[in-house]
Structure formats: structure tokens, C-alpha cells
Motif scaffolding. Structure first.
Motif, PDB file in Angstrom:
ATOM      1  N   SER A  34       4.606 -12.832   1.633  1.00 46.39           N
ATOM      2  CA  SER A  34       4.367 -12.311  -0.033  1.00 46.39           C
ATOM      3  C   SER A  34       2.481 -12.926   0.040  1.00 46.39           C
ATOM      4  O   SER A  34       2.519 -11.635  -0.567  1.00 46.39           O
ATOM      5  N   TYR A  35       2.347 -13.620   0.597  1.00 42.68           N
ATOM      6  CA  TYR A  35       0.621 -13.216   0.643  1.00 42.68           C
ATOM      7  C   TYR A  35       0.256 -12.076   1.660  1.00 42.68           C
ATOM      8  O   TYR A  35      -0.964 -10.794   0.458  1.00 42.68           O
ATOM      9  N   GLN A  36       0.627 -11.799   2.366  1.00 39.64           N
ATOM     10  CA  GLN A  36      -0.014 -10.799   3.090  1.00 39.64           C
ATOM     11  C   GLN A  36       0.378  -9.234   2.422  1.00 39.64           C
ATOM     12  O   GLN A  36      -0.819  -8.074   2.294  1.00 39.64           O
ATOM     13  N   ILE A  37       1.671  -8.621   1.848  1.00 45.11           N
ATOM     14  CA  ILE A  37       1.700  -7.612   0.767  1.00 45.11           C
ATOM     15  C   ILE A  37       1.174  -8.375  -0.427  1.00 45.11           C
ATOM     16  O   ILE A  37       0.365  -6.347  -0.808  1.00 45.11           O
ATOM     17  N   ALA A  38       0.283  -8.914  -1.014  1.00 42.91           N
ATOM     18  CA  ALA A  38      -0.578  -8.645  -1.955  1.00 42.91           C
ATOM     19  C   ALA A  38      -1.812  -8.645  -1.998  1.00 42.91           C
ATOM     20  O   ALA A  38      -2.313  -8.074  -3.092  1.00 42.91           O
ATOM     21  N   LYS A  39      -2.197  -9.146  -0.858  1.00 50.57           N
ATOM     22  CA  LYS A  39      -3.311  -9.364   0.131  1.00 50.57           C
ATOM     23  C   LYS A  39      -3.804  -7.454   0.041  1.00 50.57           C
ATOM     24  O   LYS A  39      -4.709  -7.282  -0.866  1.00 50.57           O
ATOM     25  N   GLU A  40      -2.932  -6.322   0.566  1.00 50.69           N
ATOM     26  CA  GLU A  40      -2.880  -5.321   0.955  1.00 50.69           C
ATOM     27  C   GLU A  40      -2.937  -4.708  -0.445  1.00 50.69           C
ATOM     28  O   GLU A  40      -2.675  -3.720  -0.905  1.00 50.69           O
ATOM     29  N   MET A  41      -2.011  -5.045  -1.390  1.00 52.87           N
ATOM     30  CA  MET A  41      -1.748  -4.491  -2.800  1.00 52.87           C
ATOM     31  C   MET A  41      -3.484  -4.640  -3.217  1.00 52.87           C
ATOM     32  O   MET A  41      -4.110  -3.611  -4.296  1.00 52.87           O
ATOM     33  N   GLN A  42      -3.779  -5.857  -3.231  1.00 49.39           N
ATOM     34  CA  GLN A  42      -5.677  -6.220  -4.082  1.00 49.39           C
ATOM     35  C   GLN A  42      -6.317  -5.158  -3.430  1.00 49.39           C
ATOM     36  O   GLN A  42      -6.945  -4.311  -4.044  1.00 49.39           O
ATOM     37  N   VAL A 123      13.502   0.678 -11.294  1.00 45.66           N
ATOM     38  CA  VAL A 123      13.514  -0.236 -10.295  1.00 45.66           C
ATOM     39  C   VAL A 123      13.595  -0.140  -9.013  1.00 45.66           C
ATOM     40  O   VAL A 123      14.534   1.191  -9.405  1.00 45.66           O
ATOM     41  N   MET A 124      13.027  -0.639  -8.426  1.00 42.81           N
ATOM     42  CA  MET A 124      12.733  -0.607  -6.808  1.00 42.81           C
ATOM     43  C   MET A 124      13.848  -1.695  -6.339  1.00 42.81           C
ATOM     44  O   MET A 124      12.911  -3.028  -6.593  1.00 42.81           O
ATOM     45  N   MET A 125      14.911  -1.714  -5.373  1.00 42.55           N
ATOM     46  CA  MET A 125      14.908  -2.721  -5.234  1.00 42.55           C
ATOM     47  C   MET A 125      15.411  -2.974  -3.280  1.00 42.55           C
ATOM     48  O   MET A 125      15.710  -1.763  -3.333  1.00 42.55           O
ATOM     49  N   ASP A 126      15.265  -4.080  -2.576  1.00 44.85           N
ATOM     50  CA  ASP A 126      15.607  -3.734  -0.885  1.00 44.85           C
ATOM     51  C   ASP A 126      14.450  -2.890  -0.219  1.00 44.85           C
ATOM     52  O   ASP A 126      15.127  -2.145   0.301  1.00 44.85           O
ATOM     53  N   MET A 127      13.493  -2.970  -0.951  1.00 46.79           N
ATOM     54  CA  MET A 127      12.149  -2.193  -0.107  1.00 46.79           C
ATOM     55  C   MET A 127      10.661  -2.543  -0.055  1.00 46.79           C
ATOM     56  O   MET A 127      10.621  -3.881  -1.252  1.00 46.79           O
ATOM     57  N   CYS A 128      10.436  -2.951   0.607  1.00 50.35           N
ATOM     58  CA  CYS A 128       8.895  -3.106   0.927  1.00 50.35           C
ATOM     59  C   CYS A 128       7.857  -2.283   0.073  1.00 50.35           C
ATOM     60  O   CYS A 128       7.620  -1.322   0.416  1.00 50.35           O
ATOM     61  N   LEU A 129       6.912  -3.205  -1.126  1.00 51.97           N
ATOM     62  CA  LEU A 129       6.516  -2.892  -1.842  1.00 51.97           C
ATOM     63  C   LEU A 129       4.907  -1.752  -0.744  1.00 51.97           C
ATOM     64  O   LEU A 129       4.652  -1.088  -1.086  1.00 51.97           O
ATOM     65  N   LYS A 130       4.516  -2.638   0.076  1.00 52.06           N
ATOM     66  CA  LYS A 130       3.104  -2.404   0.864  1.00 52.06           C
ATOM     67  C   LYS A 130       3.687  -1.523   1.686  1.00 52.06           C
ATOM     68  O   LYS A 130       2.776   0.775   1.584  1.00 52.06           O
ATOM     69  N   VAL A 131       4.309  -0.754   2.401  1.00 58.25           N
ATOM     70  CA  VAL A 131       5.130   0.149   2.851  1.00 58.25           C
ATOM     71  C   VAL A 131       5.112   1.562   2.205  1.00 58.25           C
ATOM     72  O   VAL A 131       4.592   2.660   2.801  1.00 58.25           O
ATOM     73  N   ALA A 132       5.791   1.274   0.690  1.00 58.86           N
ATOM     74  CA  ALA A 132       6.359   2.311  -0.148  1.00 58.86           C
ATOM     75  C   ALA A 132       4.486   2.794  -0.202  1.00 58.86           C
ATOM     76  O   ALA A 132       4.764   4.043  -0.529  1.00 58.86           O
ATOM     77  N   HIS A 133       4.081   1.930  -0.510  1.00 55.84           N
ATOM     78  CA  HIS A 133       2.704   2.776  -1.092  1.00 55.84           C
ATOM     79  C   HIS A 133       1.741   3.511   0.064  1.00 55.84           C
ATOM     80  O   HIS A 133       1.377   4.333   0.010  1.00 55.84           O
ATOM     81  N   ALA A 134       1.683   2.604   1.021  1.00 53.42           N
ATOM     82  CA  ALA A 134       1.213   3.435   2.185  1.00 53.42           C
ATOM     83  C   ALA A 134       1.855   5.050   2.532  1.00 53.42           C
ATOM     84  O   ALA A 134       1.299   6.035   2.807  1.00 53.42           O
ATOM     85  N   VAL A 135       3.086   5.327   2.326  1.00 53.90           N
ATOM     86  CA  VAL A 135       3.702   6.180   2.678  1.00 53.90           C
ATOM     87  C   VAL A 135       3.921   7.112   1.294  1.00 53.90           C
ATOM     88  O   VAL A 135       3.694   8.626   1.989  1.00 53.90           O
ATOM     89  N   LEU A 136       3.580   6.827  -0.278  1.00 54.75           N
ATOM     90  CA  LEU A 136       3.152   8.218  -0.657  1.00 54.75           C
ATOM     91  C   LEU A 136       2.385   8.152  -1.113  1.00 54.75           C
ATOM     92  O   LEU A 136       2.101   8.518  -2.438  1.00 54.75           O
TER      93      LEU A 136
END
Length: 137
Positions: A34-42, A123-136
């Protein structure tokens, strides 16, 4: 009907429309996902609002005990809690101004999904926010 991922354009639009993310279950421990993904999004420019009653602050931001305690606007709820917590979190989310609900990889619940869709959430479920952001983005 069971949960289905939105199409990529809907996900991209959700990421574009978001400026602030309330992260439920955000840990203050740097080794936690949770910390690592939130930090990446920040680092990508999003404001992060920690929602965790066990911490005072994370990533330089004041933490709140629940979504209903958050005193500032946010567009997205990002959840790092087990699937059984999603129905209650969905009920909290619809009481906020957010319209995007994102449950991390491995987290999903059909009851919460239908409740959120009935309240006009993306609604997005069972999906990593960081990965989706990196790809899209």
C-alpha cells in the motif's frame, strides 16, 4: 451479473479525472505494498489522503480514521483491505463526493460492485492502480 473490468478508455478517463486519492488501509511502513503504490502515485502527481485509524500520517499527509472523516475533497477511493470489507467501504464511499472506487489486485466483491454501480461509480476491482497507471497514462 458478476464484476467485469471496465474498458481501458474508462480506466484512463478515471485516472485523468482524479487529482486526489483517498487510500483506505494505507500503511506507514515502507515495505508494505500500500505504501509503495501510494508513493508511486504521489510521485506521479496525485495527492494521497491516508485512511487508516492506526496511523497519524503517511507520505507527509494527515491520516483519517474513515472515509467519512476526510475533511477535503477526493475523486477516488483506493482500497487496500480484504474483500470482505468492501461492502461496508462501498457504503461509506457513496456518502462522499468520490465517484471512482478502486480495489487493489486480489480484492473484489460482487455485492459492493453492484451497490457502487447503482450509485453511478466507476469501479475497478482486482486491479493494481500503479500498473494500470503505468500502462495507460
Amino acid at each position: 451479473m458478476a464484476y467485469q473490468h471496465p474498458d481501458n478508455e474508462t480506466i484512463r478517463q478515471a485516472l485523468t479525472d482524479t487529482r486526489t486519492i483517498a487510500v483506505v488501509g494505507l500503511s506507514d511502513k515502507e515495505f508494505r505494498t500500500s505504501y509503495q503504490i501510494a508513493k508511486e502515485m504521489q510521485d506521479a502527481g496525485y495527492r494521497i489522503i491516508p485512511v487508516n485509524p492506526m496511523v497519524d500520517s503517511v507520505l507527509g499527509e494527515k491520516a483519517y480514521a474513515s472515509l467519512l472523516d476526510v475533511e477535503e475533497p477526493f475523486e477516488m477511493v483506493n482500497v487496500f483491505r480484504r474483500s470482505e470489507h468492501l461492502p461496508a467501504l462501498a457504503k461509506e464511499a457513496v456518502q462522499t463526493d468520490a465517484k471512482i472506487f478502486w480495489a487493489q489486485q486480489g480484492v473484489m466483491d460482487d455485492e459492493a460492485y453492484h451497490y457502487l454501480k447503482d450509485h453511478d461509480f466507476t469501479v475497478m476491482m482486482d486491479m493494481c492502480l500503479k500498473v494500470a497507471h503505468a500502462v495507460l497514462m
